[in-house]
Design a protein around this motif. Structure first.
Motif, mmCIF file in Angstrom:
data_model
loop_
_atom_site.group_PDB
_atom_site.id
_atom_site.type_symbol
_atom_site.label_atom_id
_atom_site.label_comp_id
_atom_site.label_asym_id
_atom_site.label_seq_id
_atom_site.Cartn_x
_atom_site.Cartn_y
_atom_site.Cartn_z
ATOM 1 N N TYR A 140 0.859 -1.186 0.000
ATOM 2 C CA TYR A 140 0.000 0.000 0.000
ATOM 3 C C TYR A 140 0.893 1.233 0.000
ATOM 4 O O TYR A 140 1.848 1.311 0.780
ATOM 5 C CB TYR A 140 -0.911 0.017 1.236
ATOM 6 N N THR A 141 0.580 2.194 -0.846
ATOM 7 C CA THR A 141 1.481 3.342 -0.989
ATOM 8 C C THR A 141 0.786 4.692 -0.938
ATOM 9 O O THR A 141 1.465 5.719 -0.959
ATOM 10 C CB THR A 141 2.238 3.249 -2.326
ATOM 11 N N THR A 142 -0.548 4.731 -0.901
ATOM 12 C CA THR A 142 -1.221 6.029 -1.022
ATOM 13 C C THR A 142 -2.111 6.356 0.166
ATOM 14 O O THR A 142 -3.059 7.125 0.040
ATOM 15 C CB THR A 142 -2.077 6.062 -2.313
ATOM 16 N N SER A 143 -1.829 5.765 1.321
ATOM 17 C CA SER A 143 -2.596 6.086 2.521
ATOM 18 C C SER A 143 -1.628 6.139 3.689
ATOM 19 O O SER A 143 -0.417 6.085 3.501
ATOM 20 C CB SER A 143 -3.678 5.032 2.760
ATOM 21 N N THR A 144 -2.161 6.241 4.899
ATOM 22 C CA THR A 144 -1.304 6.156 6.076
ATOM 23 C C THR A 144 -1.048 4.684 6.405
ATOM 24 O O THR A 144 -1.695 3.792 5.873
ATOM 25 C CB THR A 144 -1.981 6.823 7.292
ATOM 26 N N PHE A 145 -0.095 4.454 7.296
ATOM 27 C CA PHE A 145 0.171 3.098 7.761
ATOM 28 C C PHE A 145 -1.024 2.617 8.573
ATOM 29 O O PHE A 145 -1.433 3.254 9.541
ATOM 30 C CB PHE A 145 1.432 3.090 8.622
ATOM 31 N N ASP A 146 -1.603 1.478 8.183
ATOM 32 C CA ASP A 146 -2.779 0.957 8.889
ATOM 33 C C ASP A 146 -2.817 -0.560 8.736
ATOM 34 O O ASP A 146 -3.064 -1.074 7.648
ATOM 35 C CB ASP A 146 -4.059 1.573 8.325
ATOM 36 N N PRO A 147 -2.588 -1.320 9.824
ATOM 37 C CA PRO A 147 -2.632 -2.787 9.741
ATOM 38 C C PRO A 147 -3.988 -3.330 9.293
ATOM 39 O O PRO A 147 -4.074 -4.463 8.820
ATOM 40 C CB PRO A 147 -2.300 -3.235 11.166
ATOM 41 N N ASN A 148 -5.074 -2.542 9.438
ATOM 42 C CA ASN A 148 -6.379 -3.005 8.969
ATOM 43 C C ASN A 148 -6.384 -3.242 7.458
ATOM 44 O O ASN A 148 -7.164 -4.056 6.960
ATOM 45 C CB ASN A 148 -7.465 -1.985 9.334
ATOM 46 N N LEU A 149 -5.525 -2.536 6.728
ATOM 47 C CA LEU A 149 -5.405 -2.787 5.292
ATOM 48 C C LEU A 149 -4.936 -4.216 5.043
ATOM 49 O O LEU A 149 -5.435 -4.908 4.145
ATOM 50 C CB LEU A 149 -4.422 -1.784 4.668
ATOM 51 N N CYS A 150 -3.977 -4.681 5.833
ATOM 52 C CA CYS A 150 -3.476 -6.053 5.690
ATOM 53 C C CYS A 150 -4.537 -7.066 6.114
ATOM 54 O O CYS A 150 -4.663 -8.135 5.497
ATOM 55 C CB CYS A 150 -2.212 -6.248 6.523
ATOM 56 N N ALA A 151 -5.285 -6.741 7.165
ATOM 57 C CA ALA A 151 -6.345 -7.658 7.618
ATOM 58 C C ALA A 151 -7.400 -7.830 6.532
ATOM 59 O O ALA A 151 -7.888 -8.947 6.295
ATOM 60 C CB ALA A 151 -6.980 -7.121 8.902
ATOM 61 N N GLN A 152 -7.734 -6.740 5.837
ATOM 62 C CA GLN A 152 -8.691 -6.829 4.745
ATOM 63 C C GLN A 152 -8.122 -7.649 3.584
ATOM 64 O O GLN A 152 -8.829 -8.436 2.949
ATOM 65 C CB GLN A 152 -9.071 -5.427 4.267
ATOM 66 N N THR A 153 -6.833 -7.462 3.302
ATOM 67 C CA THR A 153 -6.190 -8.253 2.255
ATOM 68 C C THR A 153 -6.209 -9.734 2.615
ATOM 69 O O THR A 153 -6.458 -10.603 1.765
ATOM 70 C CB THR A 153 -4.732 -7.777 2.060
ATOM 71 N N CYS A 154 -5.943 -10.041 3.880
ATOM 72 C CA CYS A 154 -5.969 -11.428 4.376
ATOM 73 C C CYS A 154 -7.353 -12.032 4.144
ATOM 74 O O CYS A 154 -7.492 -13.146 3.624
ATOM 75 C CB CYS A 154 -5.618 -11.417 5.861
ATOM 76 N N ALA A 155 -8.407 -11.290 4.508
ATOM 77 C CA ALA A 155 -9.773 -11.795 4.390
ATOM 78 C C ALA A 155 -10.175 -11.988 2.927
ATOM 79 O O ALA A 155 -10.775 -13.005 2.558
ATOM 80 C CB ALA A 155 -10.743 -10.841 5.085
ATOM 81 N N SER A 156 -9.841 -11.019 2.069
ATOM 82 C CA SER A 156 -10.232 -11.130 0.665
ATOM 83 C C SER A 156 -9.458 -12.242 -0.039
ATOM 84 O O SER A 156 -9.993 -12.918 -0.924
ATOM 85 C CB SER A 156 -10.012 -9.795 -0.054
ATOM 86 N N THR A 157 -8.209 -12.468 0.379
ATOM 87 C CA THR A 157 -7.431 -13.572 -0.184
ATOM 88 C C THR A 157 -8.075 -14.913 0.179
ATOM 89 O O THR A 157 -8.172 -15.815 -0.656
ATOM 90 C CB THR A 157 -5.980 -13.524 0.330
ATOM 91 N N ASN A 158 -8.534 -15.041 1.426
ATOM 92 C CA ASN A 158 -9.205 -16.282 1.843
ATOM 93 C C ASN A 158 -10.478 -16.520 1.034
ATOM 94 O O ASN A 158 -10.755 -17.642 0.607
ATOM 95 C CB ASN A 158 -9.533 -16.222 3.332
ATOM 96 N N GLU A 159 -11.272 -15.470 0.845
ATOM 97 C CA GLU A 159 -12.506 -15.614 0.066
ATOM 98 C C GLU A 159 -12.203 -16.100 -1.348
ATOM 99 O O GLU A 159 -12.873 -16.984 -1.884
ATOM 100 C CB GLU A 159 -13.247 -14.281 0.019
#
Length: 585
Positions: free
Chosen positions: A261-280
């Motif tokens: 991620y390069t266009t927002s602030t640092f936020d681990p929730n972005l990774c959590a969302q990526t984790c969830a969408s990858t599982n789906e």
């Protein structure tokens, strides 16, 4: 501008070599990600703010194609030369020059003596440059050099992790024709960051406005000591490191790929969302040769290239790894040095993904037999050996003597009968303590391991005696007295009832988030819309899940060979099957 990132690249990563080195920083992914938007802190005492929208930032994590759009730069409004600018609140050194400003002892004293606010740590002190980093969130101006005021405002902002307080020498009027080097004013600024505030990114030493030199003094940096929280996950701080995990205890690779991620602030929730969408995505597209990998653990950090921020990096895993594996502090790619800062790992609270290792099975077999029998509500099949003693007497009448011949026939029939599964009450089940080594496992892992421990049969013996009425015959031949006993043994074996496959018991079960009811011996008919041969039960369930709501039931038939039949409805129980019936709950 870098190219867009296509989500399918993650799938290619997951299918790559299972060697640990593929966890290294993905330089192609970094180069393909959009360039980070550089911070632009305005000159002067007018406060500036930047808004962070978590919902908008995470939307791109849930779709196959991810396009990062660069933030549009704010439009600069032209200002008239020599127009009066707002005055700052700080002292103006004498003489009024850039060198006197940089040497002014009061600025250094204020920075060196500033208290560190509670909940924050000081990252640098009294530099002559301000921060130019990732995740700029705006700034405010102060009447005094007050770190507590900065901290209070940062703590009230979503995704603000650090701040930079400093003195800035600004022109009192707009520099230009007629006032090329005007008198100065001292502005006390506090800038806010959704990224890492450190000495290595304090790179802004000022600028020239016509002949006026804007410079910085007394610059201090502070970072929050609290680890960023993600709901449903346990966080551990990795410092300036990332995880470098080995193969798991069964020789399997747990790494699933990465994302930038390069266009927002640092936020681990972005990774959590990526984790969830990858599982789906992976559950909907399972591999042909096994079950999909499920993200249960992720690592995130800020990545820099030769000191310049590159963005937030996310790496995904199927199981958690502890701090002993946090050994990746950066890498070289040719002459470019990539470094890791502000690293954290997150493990799923509800489903940590711990594997069942051979050593765990050995341990449970030695100390956890009673626990596993109770936990899985296991009822051992009963093998009953019954001995039938049948005695009959034959009497022969002759002219000179009466002879009696007794024959005793012993017929042994061995039948294996599976007793009905019993249900232990809650109190009895809790009375047996969970072995310490598996106390933090999720229920599915415990059940799977215990299914390999709670095994065996119970053998009982029974005797039945049957007497056949005597018979009498006549003979004219004299017989000698004869007494014989003959033992005849016959063995009859009743076929055993098919048991539930490993990891499943009758009743409610959960597979990959879907709830099923399992019956280990039943019959079913219905509308079959697909069939395949030689799967296993897990593949049947994975295949059923891929159909979504269309698949309502599964027959895993083992009469002649493994056969998987999917049904669109439960149907009417009629045709016989030997195996397992699974109905979506």
């Amino acid at each position: 501008m870098k190219a867009v990132v296509v989500f399918n690249a993650l799938l290619a990563l997951a299918a790559a070599s299972p060697l640990v080195p593929r966890q290294d920083i993905d330089f192609e992914l970094v180069d393909a990600a959009p360039d980070p938007t550089p911070a632009s802190i305005a000159i002067g005492p007018t406060a500036q703010s930047a808004t962070y929208d978590l919902t908008a930032a995470t939307e791109s994590a849930g779709v196959p194609l991810i396009v990062d759009t660069p933030v549009e730069k704010r439009k600069l409004v032209g200002r008239t030369a020599c127009s009066l600018q707002p005055a700052g609140a700080g002292p103006v050194p004498s003489p009024d020059t850039d060198s006197a400003f940089l040497a002014y002892a009061s600025f250094a004293s204020s920075a060196s003596g500033a208290p560190t606010p509670p909940g924050y740590t000081n990252t640098f002190t009294n530099l002559q440059a301000s921060v130019n980093a990732y995740g700029y969130m705006g700034y405010t101006t102060l009447n005094t050099y007050d770190t507590s005021q900065c901290a209070a405002q940062c703590s009230q902002m979503d995704s603000c992790y650090g701040f930079n307080i400093f003195f800035e020498r600004d022109p009192s009027v707009e520099a230009g024709t007629g006032c090329m080097d005007p008198p100065s004013t001292t502005v006390i600024k506090c800038s806010f960051w959704g990224g890492y505030v450190a000495a290595e990114n304090a790179l802004n030493t000022g600028q020239w406005r016509s002949d006026f030199h804007v410079v910085i003094a007394g610059s201090n940096g502070y970072m929050t000591t609290e680890s960023p929280a993600v709901e449903g996950f346990t966080v551990q701080s990795l410092g300036n490191n990332a995880i470098n995990a080995p193969l798991d205890c069964n020789g399997n690779d747990t790494y699933m790929g990465s994302r930038m991620y390069t266009t927002s602030t640092f936020d681990p929730n972005l990774c959590a969302q990526t984790c969830a969408s990858t599982n789906e995505f992976d559950i909907a597209h399972p591999p042909a040769d096994g079950v999909p990998m499920i993200c249960k653990f992720f690592v995130t950090y800020l990545l820099s290239k030769n000191g310049a921020p590159q963005g937030q990096y996310c790496a995904m895993y199927t199981q958690p790894w502890d701090l002993s594996y946090a050994t990746n502090n950066g890498q070289w790619n040719g002459d470019d040095h990539y470094t890791v800062t502000y690293g954290f790992s997150y493990s799923n609270d509800a489903s940590p993904g711990l594997p069942v290792c051979p050593s765990d099975i050995d341990y449970l077999q030695s100390v956890g037999g009673d626990f596993c029998t109770s936990y899985n509500e296991y009822s051992a099949p009963t093998a009953t050996s019954t001995v039938f003693d049948t005695t009959y007497t034959t009497t022969v009448v002759v002219a000179t003597a009466q002879e009696t011949s007794t024959v005793v026939v012993h017929t042994t029939t061995t039948a294996t009968i599976t007793a009905a599964a019993y249900k232990r009450d809650v109190v009895a089940k809790r009375a047996i303590a969970t072995p310490a080594s598996i106390s933090n496992w999720e229920a599915a892992s415990i059940s799977s391991a215990c299914s390999q421990v709670a095994t065996g049969t119970i053998t009982t013996a029974a005797t039945n005696t049957v007497t056949i009425p005597s018979t009498t015959t006549s003979s004219t031949t004299q017989l000698n007295l004869v007494s014989t006993t003959t033992a005849v043994t016959a063995i009859v074996t009743v076929p055993a009832v098919v048991n539930c496959p490993s990891g499943f018991t009758s009743g409610a079960n959960v597979y990959s988030g879907a709830s099923f009811t399992v019956s280990c011996s039943a019959t079913m008919s219905g509308t079959t819309f697909a069939t395949t041969n030689e799967p296993n039960l897990q593949n049947c369930l994975s295949w059923c899940n891929s159909w979504g709501a269309y698949c309502h039931a599964v027959i895993y038939d083992t009469r002649y060979y493994q056969n998987c039949m999917l049904y669109s409805a439960a149907g009417t129980l009629s045709s016989s099957s030997t195996g397992t019936v699974v109905v979506r709950a």
